[in-house]
Write an enzyme that holds these catalytic residues in place. Structure first.
Site, short mmCIF file in Angstrom:
data_model
loop_
_atom_site.label_atom_id
_atom_site.label_comp_id
_atom_site.label_asym_id
_atom_site.label_seq_id
_atom_site.Cartn_x
_atom_site.Cartn_y
_atom_site.Cartn_z
N LYS A 151 0.85 -1.19 0.00
CA LYS A 151 0.00 0.00 0.00
C LYS A 151 0.89 1.25 0.00
CE LYS A 151 -0.42 1.50 4.65
NZ LYS A 151 -1.17 2.07 5.70
N ASP B 234 -2.32 -6.17 2.42
CA ASP B 234 -2.82 -5.36 3.53
C ASP B 234 -2.42 -6.14 4.78
OD1 ASP B 234 -4.27 -4.22 5.62
OD2 ASP B 234 -5.80 -3.50 4.25
N HIS B 235 -1.38 -5.68 5.45
CA HIS B 235 -0.80 -6.53 6.49
C HIS B 235 -1.76 -6.77 7.66
CE1 HIS B 235 0.36 -2.66 8.29
NE2 HIS B 235 0.27 -3.29 9.43
N GLU C 46 -3.23 5.31 17.89
CA GLU C 46 -1.79 5.18 18.18
C GLU C 46 -1.27 6.41 18.90
OE1 GLU C 46 0.69 4.62 14.73
OE2 GLU C 46 -0.66 5.74 13.46
N ASP D 145 -4.45 6.72 4.52
CA ASP D 145 -3.42 5.85 5.09
C ASP D 145 -4.02 4.64 5.81
OD1 ASP D 145 -0.73 5.18 5.85
OD2 ASP D 145 -1.19 5.90 7.87
N HIS E 194 -6.92 -0.65 5.72
CA HIS E 194 -6.99 -1.51 6.91
C HIS E 194 -8.38 -1.52 7.56
CE1 HIS E 194 -2.79 -1.55 6.35
NE2 HIS E 194 -2.48 -0.47 7.04
#
Lengths: 512, 354
Positions: free
Chosen positions: A170, A199-200, A238, A257, A262
């Site tokens: 991405k 997409d981790h 975060e 982002d 995600h």
């Protein structure tokens, strides 16, 4: 390009997943952060766990001049620093022999021709059998150049019985138009079943466990609908600021982002219908139906359903931190959002009138990603009279950190009176399963080597997601009546407007 | 060979009727830094003298990765006096998720004389409800097999390498399995011992282009440690079961198998040799043109695998070998699970040789 799928009878009972095949993994952007921190350590861990096929070659492709030995040395240092398990010399020695470095500019056609020759030679010496896995760990602006040159060098073509696949990191485009253009470019060289958009988040154990929780437990699915669920919240918080990613982040912002990829992927896993099978397209067909069912925002609704914010000066963990606009490489007048909260509706029978609230932000008081499913309140009879209104049952799926699942329910407080309090049933992966889970990249690399695209985004998913996001960006960048960018002090839970978004519906964000 | 296990004390002595109460007290004292966790019931049965301490040490290691309620039973059926003694303890380990200690409970029992007959009652009364029951039987089985106990067991773990008469023992286990009302999974630690060698051999043939070798295998050589012939035979049974070989009897120092093909029958020669070292030290399988080798060097936890054309180019790799000590085998078994249908097929192929 035809891939044979005959099974190996000796594998029966040893593994219930597809086995990775011999291949050459070419990493574009081999000197970058992702390669050092994630990709090579992940490949090493796969080797240490005995899951890397015997015939694998990893070729780092980048601009800087470097020898194979220098590259191996650099990768060893990185792996020793970032690997989830300690590096064992005996294993590293064998693994290092599979690492090669190929120096070339991304736009240098001759460099790709030489790469093709090198890969052919590796087929002979390493037994990689003409199979190629191209990993794009370079910056997205380079994708088109790389693909064009791969095509010119004939590296997208394969001999009978071998394959070529491409993994794209991405961001996959910056809006619908650029994503469509990129898809067109990619598919001029590689077909959709050769394209793996990573997409981790989907490689995380808990994200995969959403499907198990929903479809392997008979108690949840009958309640998983508008009749029983009041609303769903998805939070990705975060404490970190923009760190050293300002160059990228200034152009992207939290919406592009995190939300486009995600968080919408998580939303799909929570909201999708049961797939007909667990095959790649069975699951992805259902996910894409969810994205298609997202009620599109009208430009004039964006202000009321979407809140954007940017962090101002504040404190994190008792330390003073600067405002976003004062961060290095950030425009002092930046309009980039570091926080987004959205109210999303899914227009299908299952989710009619059930809002999904999504929020993501930097410099929030706590780091954590979770999905909370808030069930409807019990009827106002018996214990649930006005004088003693009960809390909702909430099922929380914690994606990171401290992965797990908890269920809030009501219980009688011991004593002669009938006092009822919320209690929490809590399952922690770390407590119940001693062994550390593999990193998301390990799982995803193995899947790509095995030809299993289930955990990768498909073209239609990506494009539909951009279509949904583009309206918001359009409203934000409108010359007139653009919704304002709110600010929030670093270390708070975002702007007040985000709280109001839920308060208007008589709801509140869940405390993490 | 594995080092001699450390011995632990079985814990605090308790009256059987007060076990629950004493555990509650124990947890009340533990404070909030400790969390009790349990995913399975693990009952361990041994008749070996002083086995309580040894098995407590093994359970302590197992609980690091497999939170469970452990019920460790030492039986002395030949004791003149009957009686039951009990102890409770907890095994705590710092969790990978944070600073909390994750604790597994252990109950230990010493059964003497006729009280050994109370075994099913003791196991049933102390189970963590709703969790599967894994019974690790460290003795040889002897008739009669208690049908009530077997009906409650989900998985029975044993090590056939230690059996004096494989045929008789397997027959007891299979009969008990048939009579049990629910399907008991037979988990032979001798089979688990082969997992990594099987993976190493299997991975040679993952690519479709190599599949033809499987039909062309004509020779198998296995070098095993003294006392591990049954392990080697299970490996042969696995190859025979998965590759449709038929038993063709023994010839001199080798076992014979044959494979029916469209062109007739092909003979496969299997030789077993003994050499000190790892249970399975070396396996070589051959066709007319290619050779596939797995070598487990003594005292190392890596396998060297090697394959190539005879007299031609070859490729090498190292793979994890796993360990053969009881804790590692039990952990591997608990981690992998599965119905072990392949094991039963493998046993069937070599039953005559075992």
């Amino acid at each position: 390009m035809k891939e044979k799928s005959q099974s190996n009878p000796l594998r029966e009972g040893l593994s219930n997943k597809a086995v990775p095949q011999p291949c050459a993994v070419v990493i574009f952007g081999a000197t970058g952060d992702l390669t050092h921190r994630k990709l090579v350590p992940a490949l090493y861990n796969i080797a240490a766990d005995g899951e890397l096929p015997p015939a694998v070659a990893v070729v780092g492709f980048a601009r800087r001049p470097k020898t194979d030995d220098e590259f191996r040395q650099e990768m060893e240092e990185a792996t020793r620093k970032f690997s989830r398990q300690a590096v064992r010399d005996e294993i590293w020695k064998g693994f290092a022999e599979t690492l090669y470095y190929h120096q070339s500019e991304f736009g240098d056609e001759a460099g790709y021709k030489k790469l093709a020759e090198r890969l052919d030679k590796l087929d002979e010496t390493s037994g990689t059998r003409g199979n190629r896995l191209f990993y794009f760990a370079a910056s997205p602006e380079q994708f088109e150049t790389i693909i064009e040159n791969l095509q010119k060098a004939g590296l997208n073509k394969t001999r009978e019985g071998s394959w070529a696949r491409v993994i794209l990191e991405k961001p996959f485009g910056t809006d619908l138009e650029s994503a469509r253009h990129l898809n067109k470019v990619v598919q001029s060289a590689f077909s959709e079943n050769q394209t793996y958009r990573i997409d981790h988040f989907l490689g995380k154990e808990t994200a995969q466990n959403i499907l198990v929780l929903r479809f392997a437990n008979a108690i949840f699915e009958p309640l998983w609908n508008a009749d029983h669920i009041d609303h769903v919240q998805i939070t990705a918080a975060e404490t970190l600021g923009v760190e050293n990613r300002a160059g990228y982040y200034e152009g992207a912002g939290a919406l592009r982002d995190m939300v486009q990829n995600h968080l919408l992927q998580l939303l799909c896993l929570v909201a999708m219908e049961p797939p007909t099978d667990l095959g790649a397209d069975g699951i992805r067909d259902e996910k894409v139906k969810v994205v298609r069912s997202l009620r599109p925002f009208q430009i004039d609704e964006v202000g009321s359903d979407v809140v954007r914010g940017q962090y101002a000066e504040g404190a994190i963990a008792g330390e003073q931190v600067v405002a976003y606009r004062a961060e290095k490489n950030v425009d002092p007048k930046s309009q980039t959002e570091t926080f987004v909260a959205l109210r999303v509706r899914i227009d299908n029978w299952r989710w009619a009138d059930v809002p999904f609230y999504i929020r993501v932000g930097k410099r929030l008081p706590k780091s954590g990603t979770e999905i909370s499913v808030h069930f409807k309140k019990a009827p106002q009879v018996l214990f649930n009279r006005e004088s003693q209104a009960l809390d909702q049952n909430v099922l929380v799926i914690r994606i990171q950190p401290d992965e797990g699942i908890s269920l809030r329910m009501q219980a009688k407080v011991p004593g002669t009176s009938f006092r009822i309090e919320s209690v929490k049933m809590d399952f922690h992966y770390g407590t119940s399963f001693g062994k550390a889970s593999p990193e998301a990249y390990e799982r995803l690399l193995l899947d790509a080597m095995s030809g299993d695209p289930t955990l990768f985004a498909r073209r239609d998913e990506v494009e539909q997601a951009w279509k949904f996001i583009d309206t918001i960006e359009e409203a934000w960048t409108a010359k007139e009546n653009a919704p304002k960018l709110a600010t929030y002090p670093a270390g708070s839970w975002g702007p007040e407007e985000a709280d109001e978004l839920l308060a208007r519906d008589g709801r509140a964000w869940r405390r993490l | 060979m594995p080092a001699a296990p450390e011995t632990f004390a079985p814990g605090m002595p308790v009256e059987i009727g007060r076990i629950d109460r004493e555990f509650k007290k124990l947890w009340a004292q533990a404070g909030s830094e400790m969390t009790r966790a349990s995913l399975i019931n693990l009952a361990v049965y041994s008749e070996e003298r002083d086995s309580l301490g040894k098995n407590t040490a093994l359970v302590s290691e197992i609980t690091e990765n497999h939170a469970c309620r452990a019920i460790v039973i030492a039986a002395d059926p030949h004791a003149e006096e009957s009686g039951v003694e009990a102890w409770i303890s907890a095994h705590c380990h710092v969790s990978r998720a944070g600073s909390k200690q994750i604790c597994s409970e252990q109950l230990s029992f010493l059964l003497k004389g006729k009280s050994v007959g109370f075994l099913p009652n003791i196991v049933f009364a102390q189970l963590d409800s709703d969790l599967p029951l894994n019974l690790w039987w460290q003795e040889e089985f002897s008739p009669p097999m208690d049908p009530q106990l077997w009906a409650w067991v989900d998985r029975v773990l044993y090590d056939s390498q230690q059996w004096s008469d494989f045929g008789a023992q397997m027959s007891l286990v299979e009969t008990a399995q048939k009579e049990a009302r629910q399907r008991v999974v037979l988990c032979d630690l001798n089979w688990v011992r082969l997992v990594h060698v099987r993976i190493a051999l299997a991975q040679f043939f993952d690519h479709p282009i190599t599949h033809h070798h499987l039909d062309e295998l004509n020779e198998v050589e296995i070098l095993h440690a003294p006392g591990y012939r049954s392990t080697a035979l299970l490996l042969v049974g696995w190859l025979a079961a998965q590759l449709d070989w038929e038993n063709a009897g023994t010839r001199d120092d080798s076992l014979g198998f044959k494979k029916r093909t469209s062109e007739g029958e092909r003979a496969i020669k299997v030789s077993l040799g003994e050499s000190a070292g790892e249970p399975i030290g070396n396996v070589t399988v051959r066709t007319e043109t290619a050779e596939f080798k797995v070598n487990h060097k003594s005292d190392e936890d890596l396998l060297e695998v090697w394959f190539g054309r005879k007299g031609g180019r070859h490729m090498q790799q190292v793979l994890p070998a796993g360990k053969s000590d009881p804790v590692s085998l039990v952990e591997e078994e608990l981690r992998r699970g599965g119905p072990h249908r392949v094991y039963l097929r493998a046993v069937e192929k070599v039953r005559a040789f075992l």
